[in-house]
Design a protein around this motif. Structure first.
Motif, PDB file in Angstrom:
ATOM      1  N   ARG A  32       0.825  -1.216   0.000  1.00 41.45           N
ATOM      2  CA  ARG A  32       0.000   0.000   0.000  1.00 41.45           C
ATOM      3  C   ARG A  32       0.858   1.263   0.000  1.00 41.45           C
ATOM      4  N   GLY A  33       1.940   1.186  -0.758  1.00 48.06           N
ATOM      5  CA  GLY A  33       2.805   2.348  -0.912  1.00 48.06           C
ATOM      6  C   GLY A  33       3.902   2.414   0.130  1.00 48.06           C
ATOM      7  N   PHE A  34       4.886   3.249  -0.132  1.00 45.67           N
ATOM      8  CA  PHE A  34       5.998   3.456   0.790  1.00 45.67           C
ATOM      9  C   PHE A  34       6.172   4.953   1.030  1.00 45.67           C
ATOM     10  N   ARG A  35       6.387   5.317   2.287  1.00 46.71           N
ATOM     11  CA  ARG A  35       6.628   6.716   2.621  1.00 46.71           C
ATOM     12  C   ARG A  35       8.112   7.053   2.597  1.00 46.71           C
ATOM     13  N   ASN A  36       8.926   6.052   2.810  1.00 52.26           N
ATOM     14  CA  ASN A  36      10.372   6.259   2.898  1.00 52.26           C
ATOM     15  C   ASN A  36      11.051   5.665   1.669  1.00 52.26           C
ATOM     16  N   TYR A  37      11.823   6.485   0.937  1.00 51.72           N
ATOM     17  CA  TYR A  37      12.445   6.009  -0.298  1.00 51.72           C
ATOM     18  C   TYR A  37      13.433   4.877  -0.041  1.00 51.72           C
ATOM     19  N   ASP A  38      14.219   4.973   1.038  1.00 53.03           N
ATOM     20  CA  ASP A  38      15.217   3.933   1.324  1.00 53.03           C
ATOM     21  C   ASP A  38      14.545   2.587   1.565  1.00 53.03           C
ATOM     22  N   ASN A  39      13.434   2.594   2.306  1.00 54.90           N
ATOM     23  CA  ASN A  39      12.708   1.346   2.547  1.00 54.90           C
ATOM     24  C   ASN A  39      12.130   0.792   1.242  1.00 54.90           C
ATOM     25  N   ARG A  54      13.331   1.277  -1.794  1.00 52.50           N
ATOM     26  CA  ARG A  54      14.440   0.768  -2.612  1.00 52.50           C
ATOM     27  C   ARG A  54      14.886  -0.604  -2.124  1.00 52.50           C
ATOM     28  N   LEU A  55      15.041  -0.768  -0.797  1.00 50.63           N
ATOM     29  CA  LEU A  55      15.482  -2.049  -0.248  1.00 50.63           C
ATOM     30  C   LEU A  55      14.459  -3.146  -0.523  1.00 50.63           C
ATOM     31  N   ARG A  56      13.189  -2.806  -0.380  1.00 53.34           N
ATOM     32  CA  ARG A  56      12.138  -3.795  -0.621  1.00 53.34           C
ATOM     33  C   ARG A  56      12.139  -4.249  -2.076  1.00 53.34           C
ATOM     34  N   MET A  57      12.319  -3.320  -3.005  1.00 49.95           N
ATOM     35  CA  MET A  57      12.323  -3.676  -4.418  1.00 49.95           C
ATOM     36  C   MET A  57      13.557  -4.506  -4.783  1.00 49.95           C
ATOM     37  N   LEU A  58      14.688  -4.209  -4.142  1.00 53.83           N
ATOM     38  CA  LEU A  58      15.884  -5.011  -4.382  1.00 53.83           C
ATOM     39  C   LEU A  58      15.687  -6.443  -3.885  1.00 53.83           C
ATOM     40  N   LEU A  59      15.004  -6.582  -2.767  1.00 57.18           N
ATOM     41  CA  LEU A  59      14.755  -7.910  -2.218  1.00 57.18           C
ATOM     42  C   LEU A  59      13.880  -8.747  -3.144  1.00 57.18           C
ATOM     43  N   ILE A  60      12.789  -8.164  -3.637  1.00 63.14           N
ATOM     44  CA  ILE A  60      11.888  -8.949  -4.489  1.00 63.14           C
ATOM     45  C   ILE A  60      12.471  -9.130  -5.891  1.00 63.14           C
ATOM     46  N   GLY A  61      13.481  -8.306  -6.230  1.00 64.32           N
ATOM     47  CA  GLY A  61      14.112  -8.421  -7.544  1.00 64.32           C
ATOM     48  C   GLY A  61      15.238  -9.418  -7.599  1.00 64.32           C
ATOM     49  N   GLY A  62      15.537 -10.085  -6.474  1.00 64.31           N
ATOM     50  CA  GLY A  62      16.596 -11.084  -6.493  1.00 64.31           C
ATOM     51  C   GLY A  62      17.482 -11.080  -5.293  1.00 64.31           C
ATOM     52  N   GLY A  63      17.241 -10.189  -4.348  1.00 64.58           N
ATOM     53  CA  GLY A  63      18.038 -10.179  -3.122  1.00 64.58           C
ATOM     54  C   GLY A  63      19.052  -9.049  -3.109  1.00 64.58           C
ATOM     55  N   LEU A  64      19.658  -8.873  -1.970  1.00 62.94           N
ATOM     56  CA  LEU A  64      20.652  -7.823  -1.771  1.00 62.94           C
ATOM     57  C   LEU A  64      22.049  -8.406  -1.936  1.00 62.94           C
ATOM     58  N   ASP A  65      22.857  -7.794  -2.750  1.00 62.02           N
ATOM     59  CA  ASP A  65      24.221  -8.241  -2.978  1.00 62.02           C
ATOM     60  C   ASP A  65      25.095  -6.998  -3.121  1.00 62.02           C
ATOM     61  N   THR A  66      25.969  -6.794  -2.167  1.00 63.37           N
ATOM     62  CA  THR A  66      26.791  -5.584  -2.192  1.00 63.37           C
ATOM     63  C   THR A  66      27.813  -5.592  -3.317  1.00 63.37           C
TER      64      THR A  66
END
Length: 227
Positions: A202-209, A211-223
Motif C-alpha cells: 500500500r505504498g511506501f513513505r520512505n524512499y530507502d525502505n 528501494r530495499l524492498r524492491m531489491l529484495l523482491i528483484g533477487g536479493g541484496l548483494d553488495t
C-alpha cells in the motif's frame, strides 16, 4: 512516461554509456523513438514484442465490444455468446483445450455474420503471436512482412488501425527478427514485480525502505552488484 524524461536520463548516463548501446527496445511511443534517435544514433530501435502482442489483444477486445454493442445494444450480459468467450479471445491458440475450442467456435457460430469480425480479429492477433513464437527468425520475419501488407486493408476496422500503426513502425517492428529477438521482457518482468509489491505494501513513505524492498523482491541484496 515522456520522451524528454528518457532523453534526460540517457544524457545523464554519459557518452561512454550511450556509445555502448547497440540495440534499444521500446514500446510504440514516438517520444521514446525521438529520444533514441537523438541520443542513441548508432543503436537499432526494436519494437518490443510484448507491447505489439498487447496491441493485437487490445484490438480483439475493441472489436468484440463494438460487435456486442451493434448486435445487442449492450455488452457484458451472460446471455451474449461473446461475453462467455472474452477470456478465451485473449489467449493464444496454442493454449486452448479441445473444450475451449468448442466454446469459441460455438460462440462465433451463434451469429456467424456479425461474429465473423471477431473471429477475423482474433485470427489476426494469432498471426502476431505466431510471428514472434516461430522457432526460425527468418520464417517469423516472413509472417511479420505479410502482416504489414495485409493488416492495413483488413475489413475489420480495429485490425486495419493496428496495421497502419505497425506500418508506421515497420522498421522497428521487423528489427526484432534481425537482432537475435531483442526485447525488454526482463525489464517488464521486474516492473511487474515492483508494481505488485508496491500495491501489497500500500505504498511506501520512505524512499530507502522502498528501494530495499524492491531489491529484495528483484533477487536479493548483494553488495557486489552496483545498484
Amino acid at each position: 512516461r515522456s520522451g524528454k524524461a528518457y532523453a534526460d536520463w540517457l544524457t545523464a548516463r554519459g557518452e561512454e554509456f550511450r556509445g555502448g548501446i547497440k540495440v534499444a527496445a521500446l514500446d510504440p511511443f514516438h517520444g521514446y523513438k525521438t529520444a533514441i534517435a537523438d541520443q542513441l544514433e548508432d543503436a537499432v530501435a526494436v519494437l518490443d514484442a510484448f507491447h505489439v502482442v498487447k496491441l493485437g489483444t487490445a484490438a480483439v477486445d475493441e472489436c468484440r465490444r463494438r460487435v456486442q454493442q451493434e448486435t445487442t445494444g449492450h455488452r457484458g450480459r451472460k446471455s451474449d455468446p461473446l461475453y462467455g468467450i472474452q477470456k478465451l479471445l485473449r489467449a493464444g491458440a496454442e493454449k486452448l483445450t479441445d473444450k475451449q475450442w468448442t466454446r469459441l467456435e460455438k460462440a462465433i457460430a451463434a451469429r456467424p455474420e456479425e461474429h465473423l469480425q471477431v473471429w477475423i480479429a482474433w485470427s489476426c492477433a494469432q498471426q502476431l503471436r505466431a510471428a514472434y513464437r516461430h522457432h526460425d527468425p527468418a520464417a517469423g520475419r516472413k509472417i511479420a512482412e505479410k502482416i504489414l501488407t495485409s493488416f492495413p486493408t483488413c475489413p475489420v476496422p480495429e485490425i486495419a488501425r493496428l496495421g497502419r500503426t505497425l506500418k508506421r513502425w515497420s522498421q522497428a517492428f521487423l528489427a526484432y527478427f534481425d537482432t537475435d529477438r531483442s526485447n525488454n521482457g526482463g525489464t517488464e518482468a521486474i516492473n511487474g514485480l515492483i508494481e505488485l509489491h508496491r500495491r501489497v505494501a500500500r505504498g511506501f513513505r520512505n524512499y530507502d525502505n522502498y528501494r530495499l524492498r524492491m531489491l529484495l523482491i528483484g533477487g536479493g541484496l548483494d553488495t557486489l552488484i552496483p545498484t
